[in-house]
Write an enzyme that holds these catalytic residues in place. Structure first.
Site, PDB file in Angstrom:
ATOM      1  N   ASP A   4      10.710  -8.251 -19.741  1.00 31.02           N
ATOM      2  CA  ASP A   4       9.736  -7.976 -18.693  1.00 31.02           C
ATOM      3  C   ASP A   4      10.471  -7.837 -17.367  1.00 31.02           C
ATOM      4  O   ASP A   4      11.602  -8.314 -17.217  1.00 31.02           O
ATOM      5  CB  ASP A   4       8.695  -9.093 -18.605  1.00 31.02           C
ATOM      6  CG  ASP A   4       7.347  -8.591 -18.097  1.00 31.02           C
ATOM      7  OD1 ASP A   4       7.291  -7.446 -17.589  1.00 31.02           O
ATOM      8  OD2 ASP A   4       6.355  -9.329 -18.198  1.00 31.02           O
ATOM      9  N   ASP A   5       9.825  -7.154 -16.392  1.00 27.60           N
ATOM     10  CA  ASP A   5      10.473  -6.987 -15.086  1.00 27.60           C
ATOM     11  C   ASP A   5      10.478  -8.291 -14.304  1.00 27.60           C
ATOM     12  O   ASP A   5      11.410  -8.586 -13.564  1.00 27.60           O
ATOM     13  CB  ASP A   5       9.787  -5.884 -14.269  1.00 27.60           C
ATOM     14  CG  ASP A   5       8.271  -6.017 -14.287  1.00 27.60           C
ATOM     15  OD1 ASP A   5       7.761  -7.000 -13.725  1.00 27.60           O
ATOM     16  OD2 ASP A   5       7.610  -5.152 -14.874  1.00 27.60           O
ATOM     17  N   CYS A  58       0.863  -1.183   0.000  1.00 27.64           N
ATOM     18  CA  CYS A  58       0.000   0.000   0.000  1.00 27.64           C
ATOM     19  C   CYS A  58       0.896   1.229   0.000  1.00 27.64           C
ATOM     20  O   CYS A  58       2.113   1.139   0.170  1.00 27.64           O
ATOM     21  CB  CYS A  58      -0.900   0.023   1.238  1.00 27.64           C
ATOM     22  SG  CYS A  58      -1.978  -1.420   1.391  1.00 27.64           S
ATOM     23  N   TYR A 110      10.063  -3.986  -9.330  1.00 23.82           N
ATOM     24  CA  TYR A 110       8.764  -3.746  -9.954  1.00 23.82           C
ATOM     25  C   TYR A 110       7.869  -2.710  -9.271  1.00 23.82           C
ATOM     26  O   TYR A 110       7.254  -1.890  -9.932  1.00 23.82           O
ATOM     27  CB  TYR A 110       8.003  -5.082 -10.011  1.00 23.82           C
ATOM     28  CG  TYR A 110       6.587  -4.994 -10.526  1.00 23.82           C
ATOM     29  CD1 TYR A 110       6.330  -4.801 -11.876  1.00 23.82           C
ATOM     30  CD2 TYR A 110       5.505  -5.101  -9.660  1.00 23.82           C
ATOM     31  CE1 TYR A 110       5.026  -4.719 -12.362  1.00 23.82           C
ATOM     32  CE2 TYR A 110       4.198  -5.028 -10.136  1.00 23.82           C
ATOM     33  CZ  TYR A 110       3.965  -4.840 -11.484  1.00 23.82           C
ATOM     34  OH  TYR A 110       2.690  -4.756 -11.957  1.00 23.82           O
ATOM     35  N   ASN A 132       1.308  -0.244   5.794  1.00 21.20           N
ATOM     36  CA  ASN A 132       1.792  -0.882   4.570  1.00 21.20           C
ATOM     37  C   ASN A 132       2.590  -2.109   4.980  1.00 21.20           C
ATOM     38  O   ASN A 132       3.587  -1.994   5.696  1.00 21.20           O
ATOM     39  CB  ASN A 132       2.678   0.092   3.779  1.00 21.20           C
ATOM     40  CG  ASN A 132       3.354  -0.578   2.594  1.00 21.20           C
ATOM     41  OD1 ASN A 132       2.806  -1.511   2.005  1.00 21.20           O
ATOM     42  ND2 ASN A 132       4.531  -0.105   2.236  1.00 21.20           N
ATOM     43  N   GLY A 133       2.146  -3.284   4.550  1.00 21.18           N
ATOM     44  CA  GLY A 133       2.849  -4.511   4.903  1.00 21.18           C
ATOM     45  C   GLY A 133       1.885  -5.627   5.205  1.00 21.18           C
ATOM     46  O   GLY A 133       0.717  -5.594   4.804  1.00 21.18           O
ATOM     47  N   GLY A 169      -1.360   1.143  -4.881  1.00 20.89           N
ATOM     48  CA  GLY A 169      -2.649   0.549  -4.550  1.00 20.89           C
ATOM     49  C   GLY A 169      -3.789   1.286  -5.209  1.00 20.89           C
ATOM     50  O   GLY A 169      -3.859   2.517  -5.109  1.00 20.89           O
TER      51      GLY A 169
END
Length: 506
Positions: A364-365, A2, A256, A102-103, A28
């Site tokens: 691609d990542d 988040c 990413y 966040n987590g 998010g």
């Protein structure tokens, strides 16, 4: 994953919070919420959707105050479609607390039972963030019993929170009538930083881009295990509240998740991705001769820096071959219709002239479930490519992530239990090149600024190497957390950034 932000100012903060949340929107898109504080009263607005949709003029006018916090939500636990689980969360005692997180807590199940039986606190949702808020509230109540609240009591509470909770967490909490609290887990898995504006306003945020894009000067990252308390006068107090803290940020942030114009823990995200392209070049050369590649094309968006560096080092043309549609909306289910899954072809369109008659190396990542990769490879073939090679700037994703990224279960990961050749056959490309795990870690660490004052101890790279840095993860724990992954209803569109259809779906 988040995005969180908190501000202490002498002027209204609702617009500042809104602007910062827009800058963190990539972290998010499921829900957004904001709380402001005026005198001792909280004002809150939160709802499902993106920032621009959740907050209208009437909502902003109803959010007065010079202190506040906000969050953009990416669901990793609980019910993704419950309005109640949008953050911030609120409890009225002690003092009045709101919190954004966040987590992901890895011991939320045990803590929920402990809160009920021992702390006598009630949680009303399945969110681990509500559990975290109640643990913090209980410890604040204990540390201030019979004494006024000052920074020392706040830090004592955080010290006890660290002892009780496990997992990854960057937290911003607002204490009514007192100030803003921010703290980070003892491993520094999820990011948090601090900055200041010319008028003395202080901001805490997940990424430096939220500070700089809002006119703030980045001051520093919050250290692992550290707590920062900003009182209502804007005075910053800080203390290390965890013993033996080490810095092991999530490496997937650099691969990413984070914006390329951010810096985290002294590491430039953009430079890290350039370095990943440099090390990937060595892997490509050992698999496909450069003279057999006519053009290198990134799969938008995060892979562009790696693809650019790869093309430069191989001496191969770099071209844009895909155009991303940023405005793909939700899928509506009308009477008589079945569930319709959105195709990658609605989100990406090819520029056929860049593919026709060429041997193409797509970059691609990372590759998670592999279904999107398979469809993109087929799109390249349909556009006339003679050969389609695929390179991933990250190693194979073989293990679930339990620290705040909604990775699928191991059985849904295309790389789990398969060789690279077996993955290549499933995806349908002519050659598949992955980054090496150690090379990835070295590439990202190499982007650490020489002026960084914090020593990097390592990375959480658990989805690549299966090593869970908190030391409390076993098979049972992963099963339990998978059972609490966000529930996605058939009639809704999965809004998580890593949401890809199952391999078994047509």
């Amino acid at each position: 994953m988040c995005g969180i932000v908190g501000v202490v100012s002498s002027t209204p903060v609702n617009q500042l919070l809104y602007d910062a949340m827009l800058l963190l929107q990539h972290r998010g898109q499921d829900a957004a919420g904001m709380v402001t504080l005026q005198e001792r009263k909280f004002f809150m607005h939160k709802a499902k959707g993106m920032v621009r949709d959740v907050f209208r003029t009437r909502n902003m006018r109803a959010l007065p105050g010079a202190v506040g916090l906000g969050q953009v939500r990416y669901p990793t636990a609980g019910n993704a479609y419950s309005e109640e689980e949008a953050q911030p969360f609120y409890v009225n005692a002690p003092f009045g607390l709101v919190l954004v997180h966040n987590g992901n807590l890895t011991n939320a199940h045990a803590l929920r039972a402990e809160l009920f039986s021992t702390d006598h606190r009630h949680t009303n949702t399945e969110s681990d963030s509500e559990v975290l808020l109640n643990v913090l509230a209980h410890e604040l109540e204990r540390s201030t019993r019979g004494v006024p609240l000052h920074s020392n009591e706040v830090f004592e509470a955080v010290r006890n929170v660290h002892k009780r909770i496990r997992g990854s967490y960057s937290v911003i909490s607002l204490i009514a009538g007192h100030g803003l609290l921010g703290f980070r887990d003892p491993y520094g898995i999820r990011p948090l930083c601090m900055g200041r504006s010319a008028d003395g306003t202080v901001m805490l945020a997940s990424e430096s881009v939220a500070l700089e894009g809002s006119g703030f000067v980045f001051e520093r990252d919050i250290n692992p295990g550290e707590a920062v308390f900003i009182d209502l006068q804007g005075q910053v107090h800080s203390m290390q509240c965890a013993e033996g803290a080490t810095l092991n940020p999530c490496i997937f942030e650099f691969v990413y998740l984070a914006r390329p114009d951010s810096s985290m823990d002294g590491i430039s995200v953009y430079q890290a991705r350039l370095n990943l392209g440099e090390t990937l070049a060595k892997r490509v050369v050992s698999t496909v001769p450069p003279n057999d590649i006519d053009v290198i094309i990134p799969i938008p968006e995060s892979s562009r820096p790696s693809a650019t560096q790869l093309a430069h080092l191989l001496g191969v043309q770099y071209r844009e071959g895909f155009v991303k549609n940023r405005y793909v909306g939700r899928t509506f289910i009308m009477p008589g219709q079945g569930v319709r899954k959105k195709s990658v072809r609605q989100k990406l369109n090819v520029i056929a002239s860049e593919f026709k008659g060429r041997n193409v190396l797509l970059v691609d990542d990372s590759i998670v479930r592999g279904t999107t990769s398979r469809e993109i490879v087929q799109m390249a073939r349909d556009a006339g490519a003679r050969k389609v090679y695929l390179a991933s700037a990250a190693p194979p994703v073989r293990f679930p992530n339990v620290y705040g990224i909604d990775m699928p279960t191991k059985d849904e990961l295309v790389a789990h239990g398969r060789t690279v050749e077996e993955i290549r056959e499933l995806i349908g490309c002519d050659a598949l090149i992955y980054q090496d795990v150690d090379a990835m870690k070295q590439a990202v660490a190499k982007a650490l600024s020489p002026s960084s004052k914090r020593k990097l101890d390592g990375f959480d790279a658990s989805c690549f190497d299966g090593v869970y840095i908190t030391g409390d993860i076993d098979t049972d724990a992963i099963v339990r957390m998978n059972n609490n992954r966000p529930r996605i209803e058939e009639t809704e569109e999965d809004s998580s950034r890593l949401a890809l259809p199952n391999m078994t779906e047509g």
